[in-house]
Design an enzyme around this catalytic site. Structure first.
Site, mmCIF file in Angstrom:
data_model
loop_
_atom_site.group_PDB
_atom_site.id
_atom_site.type_symbol
_atom_site.label_atom_id
_atom_site.label_comp_id
_atom_site.label_asym_id
_atom_site.label_seq_id
_atom_site.Cartn_x
_atom_site.Cartn_y
_atom_site.Cartn_z
ATOM 1 N N GLY A 119 0.856 -1.175 0.000
ATOM 2 C CA GLY A 119 0.000 0.000 0.000
ATOM 3 C C GLY A 119 0.898 1.232 0.000
ATOM 4 N N ALA A 120 0.592 2.166 -0.897
ATOM 5 C CA ALA A 120 1.518 3.283 -1.124
ATOM 6 C C ALA A 120 1.919 4.045 0.155
ATOM 7 C CB ALA A 120 0.925 4.223 -2.166
ATOM 8 N N ARG A 123 10.164 -1.209 -4.812
ATOM 9 C CA ARG A 123 8.953 -1.332 -5.640
ATOM 10 C C ARG A 123 8.840 -0.084 -6.510
ATOM 11 N NH1 ARG A 123 3.543 -3.496 -3.044
ATOM 12 N NH2 ARG A 123 3.167 -3.896 -5.252
ATOM 13 N N ASP A 130 -1.901 4.446 -6.077
ATOM 14 C CA ASP A 130 -0.474 4.335 -5.757
ATOM 15 C C ASP A 130 0.327 5.498 -6.324
ATOM 16 O OD1 ASP A 130 -1.774 1.535 -6.121
ATOM 17 O OD2 ASP A 130 -0.193 1.341 -4.625
ATOM 18 N N ASN A 163 -3.617 2.649 -10.079
ATOM 19 C CA ASN A 163 -4.013 1.842 -8.913
ATOM 20 C C ASN A 163 -3.922 0.368 -9.304
ATOM 21 O OD1 ASN A 163 -4.969 1.749 -6.169
ATOM 22 N ND2 ASN A 163 -6.922 1.022 -6.969
ATOM 23 N N LYS A 164 -4.250 -0.486 -8.373
ATOM 24 C CA LYS A 164 -4.161 -1.935 -8.577
ATOM 25 C C LYS A 164 -4.830 -2.367 -9.873
ATOM 26 C CE LYS A 164 -2.389 -4.159 -6.444
ATOM 27 N NZ LYS A 164 -0.975 -4.472 -6.724
HETATM 28 O O1 MRU Z 1 0.451 -3.930 -4.555
HETATM 29 P P1 MRU Z 1 -0.101 -3.229 -3.352
HETATM 30 O O2 MRU Z 1 -0.919 -4.123 -2.482
HETATM 31 O O3 MRU Z 1 0.955 -2.461 -2.613
HETATM 32 O O4 MRU Z 1 -1.073 -2.147 -3.993
HETATM 33 C C1 MRU Z 1 -1.884 -1.313 -3.230
HETATM 34 C C2 MRU Z 1 -2.989 -0.784 -4.044
HETATM 35 O O5 MRU Z 1 -2.953 -0.776 -5.246
HETATM 36 C C3 MRU Z 1 -4.163 -0.296 -3.350
HETATM 37 O O6 MRU Z 1 -5.274 -0.400 -4.179
HETATM 38 C C4 MRU Z 1 -4.168 1.065 -2.821
HETATM 39 O O7 MRU Z 1 -5.233 1.747 -3.323
HETATM 40 C C5 MRU Z 1 -3.131 2.015 -2.966
HETATM 41 S S1 MRU Z 1 -2.508 2.353 -1.379
HETATM 42 C C6 MRU Z 1 -3.721 3.174 -0.452
#
Ligand code: MRU
Length: 367
Positions: free
Chosen positions: A54-55, A90, A244, A254-255
């Site tokens: 998570g960012a 990352r 992110d 985002n994801k």
């Molecule tokens: O790969 P991750 O689990 O680190 O990614 C996190 C995300 O993409 C979340 O959806 C999130 O929105 C971003 S952090 C608040």
């Protein structure tokens, strides 16, 4: 947040004052375990293998990673080396760059003998700031949810769809997308959350569902492809996701899978909001699709699934035909034109350069 009656952040300075503790997110949803970080390498490893993710939490962990490095060797050379090593962990979440930039710029001005103490203070401050920001996001987002609730019959819940985990586990506390949800629920606004399972790492099914369950928020886990169908049938009132990295022009990374939710939301007139703290805005970028680096993760995350058997054993099985190639881009970009608004600590912004710059003039000046 409270877990079994005890208040937790996702990361904190251990009682010895020289190491750091985290909630190990690779153990969810089957176990709640605390892991200890003693060195910068431990912090880098925790980010890389997603014990923390998570960012905002990645940024906070990097802050503590620098502090652990300074405790071992506070030289200029080691400050630069630690920042470079942590930056490699990352690629997509920009909070990592933000935290390391902040640490490098402020600590280089501190005498080496005082650097470790200053670095721990800085990391603690990053965490405190994250919590304050998320609480503010929560208040602004709650107004959106309350407005929808007022149009509903008494007791009828606002149906919110979210993707991945932008909950308190992705931040230091409260979460970004979940802060408005928790505050609405706590404030007596009936809510129900559609939780995308979020293949391949299942952050929705493993983390968001766990969090919401512990907080008593009604929710339903759905497969990633169900959102469009639910929107067509009027079952989603609002989408709220995290991000992110968001560009200065409002493109949202985002994801993986978020973009498809935004397309479906547009086609069904469902408002699509993104909750984000200002450290997630990358003021140096103007086009998300071409400029944001997208993390490509191991194909094993796609070809294998891990779960718990009825007998309680954790097992990993293969789910892809032998010999097939697999691809695993971890994030996608939703263009600003598909985003209804950005819920930030300074209010709900339009996803465009002017609205973002007007809200954060000091960040524009620095970029
Ligand atoms: O790969 P991750 O689990 O680190 O990614 C996190 C995300 O993409 C979340 O959806 C999130 O929105 C971003 S952090 C608040």
């Amino acid at each position: 947040m409270n877990v079994d009656g005890k208040k937790y952040r996702t990361i904190w300075l251990a009682e010895d004052g020289g190491s750091v503790e985290i909630i190990d997110q690779t153990k969810f949803p089957y176990a709640f375990e605390i892991a200890r970080l003693h060195t910068m390498e431990d912090a880098a490893h925790a980010i890389r293998v997603m014990q923390v993710r998570g960012a905002p939490l990645i940024g906070a962990t990097a802050g503590y990673g620098v502090a652990l490095a300074m405790r071992a060797d506070p030289s200029d050379a080691n400050l630069h080396a630690a920042c470079s090593a942590l930056l490699e962990t990352r690629p997509t979440a920009v909070n990592l760059h933000w935290a390391l930039d902040k640490a490098r710029k402020s600590l280089i001005q501190v005498a080496p003998e005082n650097r470790a103490a200053a670095a721990f203070t800085l990391a603690n401050d990053i965490c405190d700031e994250d919590i304050a920001i998320n609480m503010s996001i929560g208040m602004h987002g709650m107004e959106l949810i309350a407005a929808i609730s007022r149009l509903k019959r008494e007791g009828e819940p606002v149906n919110i769809l979210t993707h991945c985990n932008a909950g308190w586990l992705a931040t230091v506390d409260w979460g970004t997308a979940t802060a408005p949800i928790y505050m609405s629920h706590d404030g007596g606004i009936p809510v129900h959350v559609w939780v995308d399972e979020t293949r391949p790492r299942n952050q929705g099914a493993f983390l968001t569902a766990w969090e919401l369950g512990h907080h008593g928020v009604p929710h339903t886990v759905i497969v990633d492809n169900a959102g469009g169908h639910l929107m067509q049938h009027g079952e989603v009132d609002i989408v709220i996701t995290g991000t992110d990295r968001t560009t200065a022009t409002g493109d949202v990374c985002n994801k993986i899978g978020t973009y498809l939710k935004a397309l479906a939301a547009k086609d069904n007139n469902v408002p699509f909001y993104v909750a984000l703290p200002s450290p997630t805005i990358d003021f140096s970028l103007s086009d998300g699709v071409s400029q944001i680096p997208i993390e490509e993760r191991s194909g094993l995350e796609v070809s294998q699934m891990t779960g718990r058997t009825e007998a309680g054993a954790i097992e990993t099985i293969n789910i892809v035909a032998d010999g097939s190639e697999v691809g695993n881009p971890a994030f996608d970009v939703t263009p600003a034109r598909l985003v209804t608004g950005l819920i930030t600590e300074r209010g709900v912004l339009e996803p465009n350069r002017k609205s973002i710059a007007d809200a954060f003039p000091e960040r524009v000046k620095m970029s």
